[in-house]
Design an enzyme around this catalytic site. Structure first.
Site, short mmCIF file in Angstrom:
data_model
loop_
_atom_site.label_atom_id
_atom_site.label_comp_id
_atom_site.label_asym_id
_atom_site.label_seq_id
_atom_site.Cartn_x
_atom_site.Cartn_y
_atom_site.Cartn_z
N LYS A 231 0.84 -1.20 -0.01
CA LYS A 231 -0.05 0.06 -0.12
C LYS A 231 0.94 1.22 -0.08
O LYS A 231 0.59 2.41 -0.78
CB LYS A 231 -0.97 0.05 1.20
CG LYS A 231 -1.60 1.36 1.35
CD LYS A 231 -2.61 1.60 0.14
CE LYS A 231 -3.37 3.20 0.64
NZ LYS A 231 -4.18 3.47 -0.65
N CYS A 289 -3.72 10.50 1.15
CA CYS A 289 -2.71 9.43 1.00
C CYS A 289 -1.64 9.72 0.33
O CYS A 289 -0.49 9.50 1.28
CB CYS A 289 -3.27 8.24 0.05
SG CYS A 289 -4.89 7.62 0.71
#
Length: 475
Positions: A231, A289
Protein backbone atom coordinates in the site's frame (compact mmCIF):
# COMPACT_ATOMS: atom_id res chain seq x y z
CA UNK A 1 -6.08 -27.85 13.13
CA UNK A 2 -4.80 -24.81 15.04
CA UNK A 3 -6.61 -23.21 17.98
CA UNK A 4 -7.68 -20.25 15.84
CA UNK A 5 -8.94 -22.48 13.03
CA UNK A 6 -11.10 -24.36 15.55
CA UNK A 7 -12.50 -21.12 16.95
CA UNK A 8 -13.33 -19.81 13.48
CA UNK A 9 -15.00 -23.10 12.54
CA UNK A 10 -17.11 -23.00 15.71
CA UNK A 11 -18.15 -19.41 15.01
CA UNK A 12 -19.16 -20.27 11.46
CA UNK A 13 -19.28 -17.93 8.42
CA UNK A 14 -18.93 -14.17 8.86
CA UNK A 15 -22.43 -12.71 9.25
CA UNK A 16 -22.07 -9.48 11.23
CA UNK A 17 -19.46 -6.84 10.42
CA UNK A 18 -18.39 -3.55 11.97
CA UNK A 19 -16.55 -0.69 10.28
CA UNK A 20 -14.78 1.87 12.47
CA UNK A 21 -14.49 5.29 10.86
CA UNK A 22 -17.23 6.76 8.69
CA UNK A 23 -15.21 8.66 6.12
CA UNK A 24 -14.26 8.34 2.46
CA UNK A 25 -13.14 4.73 3.01
CA UNK A 26 -15.40 3.49 5.79
CA UNK A 27 -18.77 4.56 4.38
CA UNK A 28 -18.52 2.88 0.94
CA UNK A 29 -16.87 -0.20 2.49
CA UNK A 30 -19.66 -0.56 5.07
CA UNK A 31 -22.55 -0.23 2.61
CA UNK A 32 -20.94 -2.63 0.14
CA UNK A 33 -20.60 -5.22 2.93
CA UNK A 34 -24.24 -4.55 3.84
CA UNK A 35 -25.35 -5.04 0.24
CA UNK A 36 -23.71 -8.49 0.01
CA UNK A 37 -26.39 -11.19 0.47
CA UNK A 38 -24.09 -13.41 2.57
CA UNK A 39 -23.79 -10.79 5.34
CA UNK A 40 -26.68 -10.13 7.72
CA UNK A 41 -25.81 -6.81 9.36
CA UNK A 42 -23.19 -4.08 9.22
CA UNK A 43 -22.59 -1.49 11.93
CA UNK A 44 -20.76 1.71 11.08
CA UNK A 45 -19.04 3.16 14.15
CA UNK A 46 -18.69 6.92 14.40
CA UNK A 47 -17.75 8.99 17.45
CA UNK A 48 -20.47 11.49 18.33
CA UNK A 49 -17.97 14.37 18.21
CA UNK A 50 -18.64 18.04 17.42
CA UNK A 51 -16.87 17.78 14.09
CA UNK A 52 -18.19 14.42 12.84
CA UNK A 53 -21.19 13.41 14.94
CA UNK A 54 -23.61 14.77 12.33
CA UNK A 55 -22.76 11.79 10.11
CA UNK A 56 -24.61 9.36 12.41
CA UNK A 57 -28.09 10.78 11.80
CA UNK A 58 -27.41 11.46 8.13
CA UNK A 59 -26.36 7.87 7.47
CA UNK A 60 -29.27 6.44 9.46
CA UNK A 61 -31.61 8.53 7.29
CA UNK A 62 -30.00 6.99 4.21
CA UNK A 63 -28.11 10.16 3.24
CA UNK A 64 -24.45 10.49 2.29
CA UNK A 65 -22.29 12.96 4.26
CA UNK A 66 -19.86 13.03 1.31
CA UNK A 67 -20.90 15.86 -0.99
CA UNK A 68 -18.68 15.38 -4.03
CA UNK A 69 -19.70 13.43 -7.12
CA UNK A 70 -19.84 9.80 -5.92
CA UNK A 71 -21.82 7.68 -8.41
CA UNK A 72 -24.25 5.30 -6.73
CA UNK A 73 -23.18 5.93 -3.15
CA UNK A 74 -26.20 7.75 -1.75
CA UNK A 75 -28.56 5.34 -3.50
CA UNK A 76 -26.74 2.35 -1.98
CA UNK A 77 -26.76 3.91 1.50
CA UNK A 78 -30.51 4.43 1.20
CA UNK A 79 -31.01 0.86 -0.03
CA UNK A 80 -29.14 -0.89 2.81
CA UNK A 81 -30.61 1.38 5.49
CA UNK A 82 -34.13 0.70 4.21
CA UNK A 83 -33.39 -3.04 4.17
CA UNK A 84 -32.27 -2.85 7.82
CA UNK A 85 -28.81 -4.16 6.94
CA UNK A 86 -26.80 -1.06 7.83
CA UNK A 87 -26.82 1.18 10.88
CA UNK A 88 -24.46 3.85 12.15
CA UNK A 89 -23.83 3.99 15.89
CA UNK A 90 -21.56 5.76 18.42
CA UNK A 91 -21.85 2.75 20.81
CA UNK A 92 -18.55 0.90 20.50
CA UNK A 93 -19.65 -1.78 23.00
CA UNK A 94 -21.67 -3.27 20.13
CA UNK A 95 -18.37 -4.51 18.64
CA UNK A 96 -18.88 -7.54 20.87
CA UNK A 97 -21.88 -8.55 18.68
CA UNK A 98 -19.75 -8.92 15.56
CA UNK A 99 -17.81 -11.59 13.68
CA UNK A 100 -15.43 -9.14 12.01
CA UNK A 101 -14.43 -5.52 12.47
CA UNK A 102 -12.43 -3.29 10.09
CA UNK A 103 -10.70 -0.02 10.94
CA UNK A 104 -10.63 2.78 8.36
CA UNK A 105 -9.09 5.62 10.36
CA UNK A 106 -6.73 8.37 9.19
CA UNK A 107 -3.01 8.09 9.94
CA UNK A 108 -1.43 11.50 9.21
CA UNK A 109 2.04 12.77 10.07
CA UNK A 110 2.20 15.68 12.51
CA UNK A 111 5.72 16.41 11.27
CA UNK A 112 7.03 14.32 8.35
CA UNK A 113 10.62 15.44 9.01
CA UNK A 114 10.90 13.35 12.17
CA UNK A 115 8.96 10.45 10.59
CA UNK A 116 6.58 10.30 13.54
CA UNK A 117 3.00 9.57 12.49
CA UNK A 118 -0.01 10.73 14.47
CA UNK A 119 -1.55 7.37 15.31
CA UNK A 120 -3.75 8.80 18.11
CA UNK A 121 -7.06 8.27 16.28
CA UNK A 122 -6.03 4.82 15.06
CA UNK A 123 -4.84 3.79 18.54
CA UNK A 124 -8.18 4.89 20.00
CA UNK A 125 -9.98 2.77 17.39
CA UNK A 126 -7.76 -0.25 18.06
CA UNK A 127 -8.33 0.12 21.81
CA UNK A 128 -12.10 0.19 21.27
CA UNK A 129 -11.88 -2.93 19.13
CA UNK A 130 -9.69 -4.67 21.70
CA UNK A 131 -11.92 -3.73 24.62
CA UNK A 132 -14.90 -5.53 23.09
CA UNK A 133 -13.04 -8.27 21.23
CA UNK A 134 -14.36 -11.82 21.63
CA UNK A 135 -12.71 -15.16 20.78
CA UNK A 136 -12.95 -16.09 17.10
CA UNK A 137 -13.39 -12.53 15.82
CA UNK A 138 -11.47 -11.00 12.92
CA UNK A 139 -9.84 -7.56 13.14
CA UNK A 140 -8.65 -5.91 9.92
CA UNK A 141 -6.70 -2.68 9.61
CA UNK A 142 -7.58 -0.89 6.37
CA UNK A 143 -5.73 2.32 7.30
CA UNK A 144 -2.44 2.98 5.55
CA UNK A 145 0.22 2.33 8.18
CA UNK A 146 3.94 2.11 8.68
CA UNK A 147 5.15 -1.38 7.68
CA UNK A 148 5.33 -3.51 10.82
CA UNK A 149 2.37 -1.84 12.56
CA UNK A 150 -0.10 -4.74 12.27
CA UNK A 151 2.25 -7.29 13.85
CA UNK A 152 3.67 -4.67 16.20
CA UNK A 153 1.61 -1.87 17.74
CA UNK A 154 -1.84 -3.08 16.66
CA UNK A 155 -1.30 -6.66 17.80
CA UNK A 156 0.12 -5.48 21.12
CA UNK A 157 -2.78 -3.10 21.90
CA UNK A 158 -5.46 -5.62 20.90
CA UNK A 159 -3.89 -8.28 23.13
CA UNK A 160 -3.48 -5.85 26.01
CA UNK A 161 -7.09 -4.64 25.87
CA UNK A 162 -8.72 -8.03 25.27
CA UNK A 163 -6.53 -10.44 27.21
CA UNK A 164 -6.63 -12.61 24.08
CA UNK A 165 -3.74 -13.72 21.87
CA UNK A 166 -3.60 -12.65 18.21
CA UNK A 167 -3.34 -15.55 15.79
CA UNK A 168 -4.62 -17.97 18.42
CA UNK A 169 -7.76 -16.45 19.96
CA UNK A 170 -8.62 -13.98 17.21
CA UNK A 171 -7.63 -13.33 13.60
CA UNK A 172 -5.70 -10.20 12.63
CA UNK A 173 -4.95 -8.86 9.15
CA UNK A 174 -4.12 -5.80 7.08
CA UNK A 175 -6.20 -5.20 3.93
CA UNK A 176 -5.36 -1.68 2.73
CA UNK A 177 -8.00 0.43 1.01
CA UNK A 178 -7.25 1.39 -2.60
CA UNK A 179 -9.88 4.02 -3.36
CA UNK A 180 -9.96 7.40 -5.03
CA UNK A 181 -12.63 9.97 -4.29
CA UNK A 182 -15.10 10.24 -7.14
CA UNK A 183 -15.14 6.49 -7.74
CA UNK A 184 -15.28 4.94 -4.28
CA UNK A 185 -17.75 2.12 -4.95
CA UNK A 186 -16.21 1.27 -8.32
CA UNK A 187 -12.70 1.08 -6.84
CA UNK A 188 -13.67 -1.23 -3.97
CA UNK A 189 -15.54 -3.58 -6.31
CA UNK A 190 -13.07 -3.61 -9.18
CA UNK A 191 -9.57 -3.18 -7.78
CA UNK A 192 -7.73 -6.30 -6.66
CA UNK A 193 -7.74 -6.57 -2.86
CA UNK A 194 -4.46 -7.01 -1.00
CA UNK A 195 -5.02 -9.14 2.10
CA UNK A 196 -2.26 -9.91 4.60
CA UNK A 197 -2.88 -11.84 7.79
CA UNK A 198 -0.46 -12.41 10.67
CA UNK A 199 -0.83 -16.15 10.01
CA UNK A 200 -2.51 -18.40 7.49
CA UNK A 201 -5.80 -18.70 9.39
CA UNK A 202 -6.05 -14.88 9.69
CA UNK A 203 -5.40 -14.41 5.99
CA UNK A 204 -8.00 -17.02 5.06
CA UNK A 205 -10.64 -15.37 7.28
CA UNK A 206 -9.92 -11.93 5.81
CA UNK A 207 -10.21 -13.35 2.29
CA UNK A 208 -13.66 -14.64 3.28
CA UNK A 209 -14.61 -11.11 4.38
CA UNK A 210 -13.60 -9.27 1.21
CA UNK A 211 -14.36 -11.75 -1.57
CA UNK A 212 -18.16 -11.14 -1.62
CA UNK A 213 -17.84 -7.42 -2.43
CA UNK A 214 -15.51 -7.87 -5.40
CA UNK A 215 -17.03 -7.88 -8.89
CA UNK A 216 -13.97 -7.65 -11.13
CA UNK A 217 -11.10 -7.54 -8.66
CA UNK A 218 -9.52 -10.60 -7.10
CA UNK A 219 -7.97 -11.17 -3.69
CA UNK A 220 -4.17 -11.26 -3.50
CA UNK A 221 -3.04 -12.90 -0.23
CA UNK A 222 0.34 -12.17 1.38
CA UNK A 223 1.84 -11.45 4.79
CA UNK A 224 0.63 -8.49 6.86
CA UNK A 225 3.92 -6.60 6.49
CA UNK A 226 4.07 -7.24 2.74
CA UNK A 227 0.53 -5.85 2.48
CA UNK A 228 1.59 -2.74 4.41
CA UNK A 229 4.55 -2.21 2.08
CA UNK A 230 2.36 -2.80 -0.99
CA UNK A 231 0.00 0.00 0.00
CA UNK A 232 2.67 2.53 0.94
CA UNK A 233 4.71 1.65 -2.16
CA UNK A 234 1.86 1.99 -4.66
CA UNK A 235 1.05 5.48 -3.42
CA UNK A 236 4.72 6.41 -3.23
CA UNK A 237 5.15 5.31 -6.85
CA UNK A 238 2.19 7.42 -7.95
CA UNK A 239 3.61 10.40 -6.10
CA UNK A 240 6.94 9.78 -7.83
CA UNK A 241 5.24 9.69 -11.25
CA UNK A 242 3.43 12.97 -10.53
CA UNK A 243 6.68 14.56 -9.37
CA UNK A 244 8.35 13.44 -12.62
CA UNK A 245 5.76 15.23 -14.79
CA UNK A 246 5.70 18.26 -12.47
CA UNK A 247 9.46 18.60 -12.76
CA UNK A 248 9.18 18.18 -16.53
CA UNK A 249 6.57 20.97 -16.54
CA UNK A 250 9.02 23.26 -14.72
CA UNK A 251 11.71 22.35 -17.26
CA UNK A 252 9.37 23.07 -20.18
CA UNK A 253 8.52 26.48 -18.74
CA UNK A 254 12.23 27.28 -18.51
CA UNK A 255 12.79 26.12 -22.12
CA UNK A 256 9.78 27.97 -23.53
CA UNK A 257 7.81 24.93 -24.68
CA UNK A 258 4.44 23.32 -23.94
CA UNK A 259 4.65 20.38 -21.53
CA UNK A 260 1.38 18.98 -22.93
CA UNK A 261 2.94 18.63 -26.39
CA UNK A 262 5.85 16.75 -24.82
CA UNK A 263 3.47 14.63 -22.76
CA UNK A 264 1.50 13.66 -25.88
CA UNK A 265 4.73 12.64 -27.57
CA UNK A 266 5.97 10.54 -24.66
CA UNK A 267 2.57 8.93 -24.18
CA UNK A 268 2.47 7.87 -27.84
CA UNK A 269 5.26 5.32 -27.34
CA UNK A 270 3.39 2.06 -26.91
CA UNK A 271 4.04 -1.59 -27.68
CA UNK A 272 5.25 -4.86 -26.23
CA UNK A 273 7.55 -4.31 -23.29
CA UNK A 274 7.13 -0.52 -23.40
CA UNK A 275 5.79 1.32 -20.37
CA UNK A 276 5.72 5.11 -20.21
CA UNK A 277 3.11 5.75 -17.53
CA UNK A 278 3.19 9.53 -17.74
CA UNK A 279 0.67 11.39 -15.59
CA UNK A 280 -0.46 15.05 -15.58
CA UNK A 281 1.25 18.09 -14.07
CA UNK A 282 -0.63 20.37 -11.73
CA UNK A 283 -0.83 22.87 -8.91
CA UNK A 284 0.08 20.32 -6.27
CA UNK A 285 -0.77 16.98 -4.73
CA UNK A 286 -3.34 16.79 -1.96
CA UNK A 287 -5.49 14.23 -0.20
CA UNK A 288 -4.83 12.01 2.75
CA UNK A 289 -2.78 9.30 1.03
CA UNK A 290 -0.08 10.55 -1.32
CA UNK A 291 0.93 13.40 0.95
CA UNK A 292 2.08 11.05 3.73
CA UNK A 293 2.41 7.44 2.57
CA UNK A 294 5.99 8.02 1.42
CA UNK A 295 6.85 8.82 5.03
CA UNK A 296 5.24 5.59 6.25
CA UNK A 297 7.43 3.66 3.79
CA UNK A 298 10.54 5.58 4.86
CA UNK A 299 9.71 5.03 8.52
CA UNK A 300 9.21 1.31 7.91
CA UNK A 301 12.80 1.06 6.69
CA UNK A 302 14.11 3.13 9.60
CA UNK A 303 12.45 0.98 12.26
CA UNK A 304 12.95 -2.30 10.37
CA UNK A 305 15.35 -5.00 11.42
CA UNK A 306 17.73 -4.93 8.46
CA UNK A 307 20.29 -2.42 7.21
CA UNK A 308 19.58 -0.62 3.94
CA UNK A 309 22.33 -0.56 1.33
CA UNK A 310 21.92 2.77 -0.49
CA UNK A 311 24.18 5.43 -2.08
CA UNK A 312 25.92 7.25 0.77
CA UNK A 313 24.60 10.75 1.44
CA UNK A 314 21.97 10.55 -1.31
CA UNK A 315 18.41 11.70 -0.70
CA UNK A 316 15.64 9.16 -1.03
CA UNK A 317 14.11 9.64 -4.48
CA UNK A 318 10.72 9.20 -2.84
CA UNK A 319 11.25 12.02 -0.35
CA UNK A 320 12.65 14.22 -3.13
CA UNK A 321 9.48 13.54 -5.15
CA UNK A 322 7.43 14.70 -2.14
CA UNK A 323 9.44 17.93 -2.06
CA UNK A 324 8.79 18.56 -5.77
CA UNK A 325 5.04 18.02 -5.36
CA UNK A 326 4.94 20.15 -2.20
CA UNK A 327 6.66 22.92 -4.20
CA UNK A 328 3.96 23.19 -6.87
CA UNK A 329 1.62 25.53 -4.90
CA UNK A 330 4.72 27.66 -4.23
CA UNK A 331 5.32 27.69 -7.98
CA UNK A 332 1.70 28.78 -8.49
CA UNK A 333 2.41 31.66 -6.12
CA UNK A 334 5.60 32.54 -8.04
CA UNK A 335 3.65 32.56 -11.31
CA UNK A 336 1.07 34.86 -9.74
CA UNK A 337 3.76 37.28 -8.55
CA UNK A 338 5.42 37.26 -12.00
CA UNK A 339 2.10 37.89 -13.78
CA UNK A 340 1.25 40.87 -11.56
CA UNK A 341 4.77 42.26 -11.93
CA UNK A 342 4.25 42.24 -15.69
CA UNK A 343 1.50 44.82 -15.02
CA UNK A 344 3.60 46.79 -12.56
CA UNK A 345 1.55 45.44 -9.64
CA UNK A 346 2.40 43.64 -6.43
CA UNK A 347 0.47 41.05 -4.49
CA UNK A 348 0.23 43.48 -1.61
CA UNK A 349 -3.12 45.22 -1.97
CA UNK A 350 -4.26 42.96 -4.81
CA UNK A 351 -7.27 40.68 -4.72
CA UNK A 352 -6.70 37.02 -5.56
CA UNK A 353 -9.60 34.69 -6.40
CA UNK A 354 -8.86 31.01 -5.83
CA UNK A 355 -10.93 28.62 -7.92
CA UNK A 356 -11.07 25.27 -6.18
CA UNK A 357 -10.38 24.29 -2.57
CA UNK A 358 -10.76 20.52 -2.96
CA UNK A 359 -7.57 18.74 -3.91
CA UNK A 360 -9.22 16.79 -6.73
CA UNK A 361 -11.83 17.60 -9.38
CA UNK A 362 -15.55 17.41 -8.63
CA UNK A 363 -15.02 16.35 -5.02
CA UNK A 364 -15.50 17.87 -1.58
CA UNK A 365 -12.27 16.26 -0.31
CA UNK A 366 -10.01 19.10 0.81
CA UNK A 367 -7.59 17.14 2.98
CA UNK A 368 -4.07 18.52 2.58
CA UNK A 369 -5.24 20.68 -0.30
CA UNK A 370 -2.50 22.56 -2.21
CA UNK A 371 -4.87 25.54 -2.24
CA UNK A 372 -4.11 26.17 1.42
CA UNK A 373 -0.34 26.83 1.16
CA UNK A 374 -1.01 28.94 -1.94
CA UNK A 375 -3.58 31.00 -0.03
CA UNK A 376 -1.26 31.36 2.96
CA UNK A 377 1.54 32.71 0.75
CA UNK A 378 -0.81 35.24 -0.86
CA UNK A 379 -2.11 36.42 2.50
CA UNK A 380 1.42 36.70 3.86
CA UNK A 381 2.31 38.93 0.88
CA UNK A 382 -0.56 41.27 1.77
CA UNK A 383 -3.16 40.17 -0.78
CA UNK A 384 -6.84 39.78 -0.03
CA UNK A 385 -8.08 36.31 -0.97
CA UNK A 386 -11.49 34.84 -1.74
CA UNK A 387 -12.10 31.15 -2.39
CA UNK A 388 -14.68 29.48 -4.61
CA UNK A 389 -15.62 25.81 -4.57
CA UNK A 390 -18.92 24.25 -5.64
CA UNK A 391 -18.43 21.20 -3.40
CA UNK A 392 -16.50 22.16 -0.26
CA UNK A 393 -18.98 23.65 2.19
CA UNK A 394 -17.10 23.74 5.49
CA UNK A 395 -13.37 24.04 6.09
CA UNK A 396 -11.77 25.19 9.35
CA UNK A 397 -10.93 28.92 9.42
CA UNK A 398 -11.43 29.41 5.66
CA UNK A 399 -14.47 31.12 4.17
CA UNK A 400 -15.51 29.34 0.99
CA UNK A 401 -18.24 30.56 -1.38
CA UNK A 402 -20.16 28.68 -4.04
CA UNK A 403 -20.92 32.00 -5.79
CA UNK A 404 -18.31 32.26 -8.56
CA UNK A 405 -19.27 35.79 -9.62
CA UNK A 406 -18.93 37.07 -6.04
CA UNK A 407 -15.48 35.52 -5.69
CA UNK A 408 -13.98 36.83 -8.96
CA UNK A 409 -15.56 40.30 -8.75
CA UNK A 410 -12.80 42.97 -8.72
CA UNK A 411 -10.09 40.27 -8.69
CA UNK A 412 -6.66 41.29 -9.92
CA UNK A 413 -5.67 37.64 -10.27
CA UNK A 414 -7.66 34.43 -10.68
CA UNK A 415 -5.84 31.21 -9.81
CA UNK A 416 -7.22 27.81 -10.82
CA UNK A 417 -6.13 25.29 -8.20
CA UNK A 418 -8.68 22.50 -8.82
CA UNK A 419 -9.90 21.12 -12.13
CA UNK A 420 -13.61 21.16 -11.30
CA UNK A 421 -15.79 20.62 -14.37
CA UNK A 422 -17.46 24.02 -13.88
CA UNK A 423 -14.18 25.87 -14.46
CA UNK A 424 -13.82 24.50 -18.00
CA UNK A 425 -16.92 26.52 -18.88
CA UNK A 426 -15.56 29.87 -17.67
CA UNK A 427 -15.22 32.25 -20.62
CA UNK A 428 -12.68 35.05 -20.98
CA UNK A 429 -15.28 37.73 -21.80
CA UNK A 430 -17.36 36.95 -18.73
CA UNK A 431 -14.38 36.73 -16.39
CA UNK A 432 -12.92 40.00 -17.65
CA UNK A 433 -16.24 41.79 -17.28
CA UNK A 434 -16.81 40.54 -13.72
CA UNK A 435 -13.24 41.26 -12.63
CA UNK A 436 -13.56 44.82 -13.91
CA UNK A 437 -9.86 44.89 -14.84
CA UNK A 438 -8.38 45.95 -18.17
CA UNK A 439 -5.71 43.28 -17.84
CA UNK A 440 -6.74 40.65 -15.31
CA UNK A 441 -4.30 37.88 -14.41
CA UNK A 442 -5.20 34.21 -14.78
CA UNK A 443 -2.90 31.51 -13.40
CA UNK A 444 -3.95 28.06 -14.54
CA UNK A 445 -2.72 25.19 -12.39
CA UNK A 446 -4.94 22.52 -13.97
CA UNK A 447 -4.91 23.28 -17.71
CA UNK A 448 -8.60 24.22 -17.74
CA UNK A 449 -8.50 27.36 -19.90
CA UNK A 450 -7.43 27.89 -23.51
CA UNK A 451 -4.50 30.35 -23.16
CA UNK A 452 -4.95 32.13 -26.51
CA UNK A 453 -8.63 32.92 -25.82
CA UNK A 454 -7.67 34.70 -22.61
CA UNK A 455 -4.54 36.37 -23.98
CA UNK A 456 -6.56 37.82 -26.90
CA UNK A 457 -8.98 39.38 -24.40
CA UNK A 458 -6.19 41.18 -22.56
CA UNK A 459 -5.47 38.70 -19.77
CA UNK A 460 -1.98 38.12 -18.44
CA UNK A 461 -1.79 34.34 -18.62
CA UNK A 462 0.49 31.98 -16.72
CA UNK A 463 0.08 28.21 -16.74
CA UNK A 464 1.97 25.31 -15.27
CA UNK A 465 4.13 23.81 -18.00
CA UNK A 466 3.10 26.42 -20.58
CA UNK A 467 6.51 27.82 -21.45
CA UNK A 468 5.14 28.48 -24.95
CA UNK A 469 2.65 31.06 -23.59
CA UNK A 470 3.94 32.31 -20.25
CA UNK A 471 6.00 35.12 -21.80
CA UNK A 472 3.31 36.46 -24.16
CA UNK A 473 2.84 40.11 -25.04
CA UNK A 474 0.00 41.90 -23.25
CA UNK A 475 -2.84 42.72 -25.65
Amino acid sequence: MSKLEKLLKERGPIRKIGVLGMGYVGIPAAVLFADAPCFDKVLGFQRNSKSSGYKIDMLNRGESPLKGEEPGLEELIGKVVKAGKFECTPDFSRISELDAVTLAIQTPFANPKDLEPDFSALVEGIRNAGKYLRPGMLVVLESTITPGTTEGMAKSILEEESGLKAGEDFALAHAPERVMVGRLLKNIREHDRIVGGINEASTKRAVELYSPVLTVGKVIPMSATAAEVTKTAENTFRDLQIAAINQLALYCEAMGINVYDVRTGVDSLKGDGITRAILWPGAGVGGHCLTKDTYHLERGVKIGKGEIDYPEGADSIYVLARKVNDFMPVHMYNLTVAALEKLGKKLEGSKVAILGWAFIKDSDDARNTPSEPYRDLCLKAGASVMVHDPYVVNYPSVEISDNLEEVVKDADAVAVLAGHSAYFDVKADWLKKVSGKTNPVIVDGRNVVEPDEFIEKGFVYKGIGRGDRNSHEIK
